[in-house]
Each structure stands twice: as C-alpha cells, then as structure tokens.
Design a protein around this motif. Structure first.
Motif, PDB file in Angstrom:
ATOM      1  N   SER A 248     103.516  18.752 -36.749  1.00 18.11           N
ATOM      2  CA  SER A 248     102.559  17.805 -35.999  1.00 18.11           C
ATOM      3  C   SER A 248     100.756  18.254 -35.951  1.00 18.11           C
ATOM      4  CB  SER A 248     103.195  17.292 -34.985  1.00 18.11           C
ATOM      5  OG  SER A 248     101.231  16.398 -33.920  1.00 18.11           O
ATOM      6  N   THR A 249      99.753  17.264 -36.473  1.00 20.49           N
ATOM      7  CA  THR A 249      98.614  18.153 -36.290  1.00 20.49           C
ATOM      8  C   THR A 249      97.599  17.569 -35.011  1.00 20.49           C
ATOM      9  OG1 THR A 249      98.009  16.279 -37.993  1.00 20.49           O
ATOM     10  CG2 THR A 249      98.065  18.627 -39.123  1.00 20.49           C
ATOM     11  N   VAL A 250      98.230  16.623 -34.949  1.00 23.29           N
ATOM     12  CA  VAL A 250      98.050  15.531 -32.876  1.00 23.29           C
ATOM     13  C   VAL A 250      97.438  16.836 -31.991  1.00 23.29           C
ATOM     14  CG1 VAL A 250      98.242  13.869 -31.605  1.00 23.29           C
ATOM     15  CG2 VAL A 250      99.421  13.820 -33.781  1.00 23.29           C
ATOM     16  N   GLY A 251      96.062  16.913 -31.968  1.00 24.04           N
ATOM     17  CA  GLY A 251      95.615  17.781 -31.220  1.00 24.04           C
ATOM     18  C   GLY A 251      94.861  19.077 -31.169  1.00 24.04           C
ATOM     19  N   ALA A 252      95.299  19.425 -32.372  1.00 23.91           N
ATOM     20  CA  ALA A 252      94.970  20.927 -33.318  1.00 23.91           C
ATOM     21  C   ALA A 252      93.777  21.466 -33.155  1.00 23.91           C
ATOM     22  CB  ALA A 252      95.276  20.644 -34.733  1.00 23.91           C
ATOM     23  N   GLY A 253      93.327  20.256 -33.311  1.00 22.56           N
ATOM     24  CA  GLY A 253      91.386  20.723 -33.146  1.00 22.56           C
ATOM     25  C   GLY A 253      90.486  20.325 -31.671  1.00 22.56           C
ATOM     26  N   ASP A 254      91.269  19.872 -30.640  1.00 23.64           N
ATOM     27  CA  ASP A 254      91.013  19.955 -29.872  1.00 23.64           C
ATOM     28  C   ASP A 254      91.528  20.606 -28.784  1.00 23.64           C
ATOM     29  OD1 ASP A 254      89.565  17.328 -29.731  1.00 23.64           O
ATOM     30  OD2 ASP A 254      91.994  16.586 -29.528  1.00 23.64           O
ATOM     31  N   SER A 255      92.804  21.406 -28.814  1.00 25.69           N
ATOM     32  CA  SER A 255      93.354  22.980 -29.048  1.00 25.69           C
ATOM     33  C   SER A 255      92.449  23.656 -29.443  1.00 25.69           C
ATOM     34  CB  SER A 255      94.864  23.404 -29.188  1.00 25.69           C
ATOM     35  OG  SER A 255      95.657  22.011 -28.758  1.00 25.69           O
ATOM     36  N   MET A 256      91.794  23.044 -30.526  1.00 28.01           N
ATOM     37  CA  MET A 256      90.697  24.900 -31.449  1.00 28.01           C
ATOM     38  C   MET A 256      89.628  25.611 -30.682  1.00 28.01           C
ATOM     39  SD  MET A 256      89.785  25.416 -34.792  1.00 28.01           S
ATOM     40  CE  MET A 256      88.460  26.726 -35.279  1.00 28.01           C
ATOM     41  N   VAL A 257      88.935  23.732 -29.778  1.00 27.17           N
ATOM     42  CA  VAL A 257      87.701  23.500 -28.810  1.00 27.17           C
ATOM     43  C   VAL A 257      88.302  24.372 -27.579  1.00 27.17           C
ATOM     44  CG1 VAL A 257      85.622  21.736 -27.883  1.00 27.17           C
ATOM     45  CG2 VAL A 257      87.124  21.583 -30.471  1.00 27.17           C
TER      46      VAL A 257
END
Length: 305
Positions: A248-257
């Motif tokens: 899943s790509t959900v929340g990947a960008g937020d996890s990165m930040v």
C-alpha cells in the motif's frame, strides 16, 4: 531535543477493507472495516510517535465522524489540541482487491469552515511555541489557496521552522512566504519552476532555483520507487529506495515527512535526515491499509540504505 507541532486542517476518518473481485452492478462483499485517524499532519505525528518522538497534533474535528477520529487519536496516545467545527469530519475509503492485488483509494473533500473557525486556526498558530511546524495535507472546500501562506507567515514571525507537504496552488502560494522545508514530487517540482517535466539529472538544479529564490531552505524531491533527493544551499544527497514488497502507498509520503522531521528534531545531519525519511516511507509501503510503518522495518531498511 527540539519541539514539533503538526497542523491538519482537513483531517479524515479513514476506513479500509478487503474484497475479492470488482464487478459492476453487483453487490461487493467486503471484509470487516478498519478505522484509522488520517490526514497529513496527523499521520506525521503518528510517524514521529512510532520513532519514539513527541509532537503536538492540532486538527479540526466535527460531527460523529470527528468523535471517532478524536477517539482514535486518544488511543494513539498523541498530544492533541482540537479545533471544533460545525461541519463533520470527512471520511476516506480504501479498498484492496485480493484477486488482482489492486488498491482503490476514494478521497472526499472536506466541508467548508466558517470564518470564526478559520480565525481560530490562525489564532492557535499565533500563540504557538514550537521549533518546527508541519503543515500537511489538503485544504477544505472554500478555503482560499493562500491559507497555508497566511499560516506560514504567522509562524515565521515567531521564528518557527515551517515544513510544508501539500500540492497545487496552496504549495505555490506558501512558497511566496519562504519556508524551511518542502517535499514535492518530481512532477510538482516541474510545475513550481514553470516547466512541463523534469528528468532526474535536472532535479538538483531545479531545487536550487527554489532555494536561491528563498522559497525554501531545504527541498526534498520524492522520486517514488527510485528514492528521494535532498537539496540545500550547501548539500545534495540522493538516497535510493530499498527494494521492498509493496502492499500500500497510503501514508508513505506522510511517513517520510515524519521520519525527516523527527531526525531534524534530534539534530541529525541532512544526510541522516533523508536516509530516515526514505526508510520510513519505504517501510510504510510494506503494510496494508493506513497503518503507516513498523519501526523494526525502518531500522532494517536503514541498514540497507
């Protein structure tokens, strides 16, 4: 250790489930739903907590969906400050087809905020005492595209380092205020400098253009499965994403930040900041639904990176 605050103006109650086979006009039998607190800043705070850090999570909340969101945040043990709204908190729906291994993500717009509710958000920012303010996620229907710009200007007046993760016109506008860190993808970066597209070798020069214009001090360009590039005035670091089984790509960008801001708060080097960001973002893709990452996955991926 430096303090972190996240701001989520348009949070969501995320509902995720499984089904087998998508057939038009037929009733689709779904598995038991999972509920998660969602929205950019909220996910960033969740990621920071997973890494053992602490942040204050400010978000709007309204209606019965908002009550469930509030309950989920309390269960997460996050420090929070709420802005009550008359409109209900929006819901998002994520469904995974076990037959095709395809994921479907349905996002709904956030309801309008009243002038008083908008003023309350700005007033909260005006009284903030924090080292980093993370502004993340979309804006509600009816909000002016310069609303994040207004928030950034208020925070900067208090010497707060502003980290922004949004897109489109709100991102363009907030850069007029000049912020500490942004995380566009390569397509968004191209739009920000006014070109149709960018190739990988052109990314550093494009990011430097924003830095020279004083739009941001640090530009982190997300390259998806290829990893990410961090560019500052004096440094450039490219980190290749480790190979993982993506669910899943959900929340990947937020996890990165979340990973990057946590590392910044721990006074890590910029190289370590981008390494932690890529490790957290990659680890998040290994889990289904909206549950972000497992810390043990992050630590293992960090060794590979």
């Amino acid at each position: 250790m430096k303090t972190i605050t996240t701001l989520t103006i348009n949070p969501s109650l995320d509902k995720s489930t499984h089904f087998a086979g998508l057939i038009a006009e037929q009733k689709i039998r779904c598995g038991k739903p999972r509920y998660d607190a969602g929205g950019g800043g909220i996910n960033v705070s969740k990621a920071i907590a997973k890494l053992g850090g602490v942040s204050k999570c400010i978000f709007t909340v309204g209606g019965s969906s908002g009550e469930l969101l509030e309950e989920l945040i309390t269960k997460e043990g996050l420090q929070s400050e709420l802005i009550r709204t008359k409109s209900w908190t929006r819901e998002n729906f994520i469904a995974f087809d076990s037959e095709t291994q395809s994921q479907y993500r349905f996002g709904f717009p956030g309801n309008e905020l009243s002038p008083a509710e908008r003023d309350e958000i700005l007033q909260k920012v005006n009284t903030l005492q924090t080292d980093y303010l993370v502004i993340s996620g979309s804006l509600n229907e009816g909000l002016a595209t310069d609303f994040y710009q207004q928030i950034a200007q208020i925070a900067k007046a208090s010497n707060i380092k502003v980290v922004v993760d949004t897109s489109g016109e709100p991102l363009k506008k907030v850069l007029e205020a000049g912020v500490y860190l942004i995380k566009p993808n390569i397509g968004e970066l191209a739009k920000l400098i006014g070109v149709e597209r960018l190739e990988l070798p052109e990314v550093e020069k494009a990011a430097k253009q924003l830095i020279e214009n004083k739009s941001a001090e640090i530009v982190v360009v997300s390259l998806g499965a290829d990893g990410a590039i961090l560019v500052s005035h004096d440094e450039t670091h490219f980190v290749k994403a480790p190979k993982v089984e993506k669910k899943s790509t959900v929340g990947a960008g937020d996890s990165m930040v979340g990973g990057m801001v946590w590392a910044l708060s721990q006074n890590k080097t910029l190289k370590e900041v981008i390494q932690m960001g890529v490790a957290c973002g990659s680890a998040a893709t290994m889990n289904e639904g909206t549950q972000l990452f497992k810390v043990e996955d992050v630590m293992r991926l960090l060794k590979e990176i």
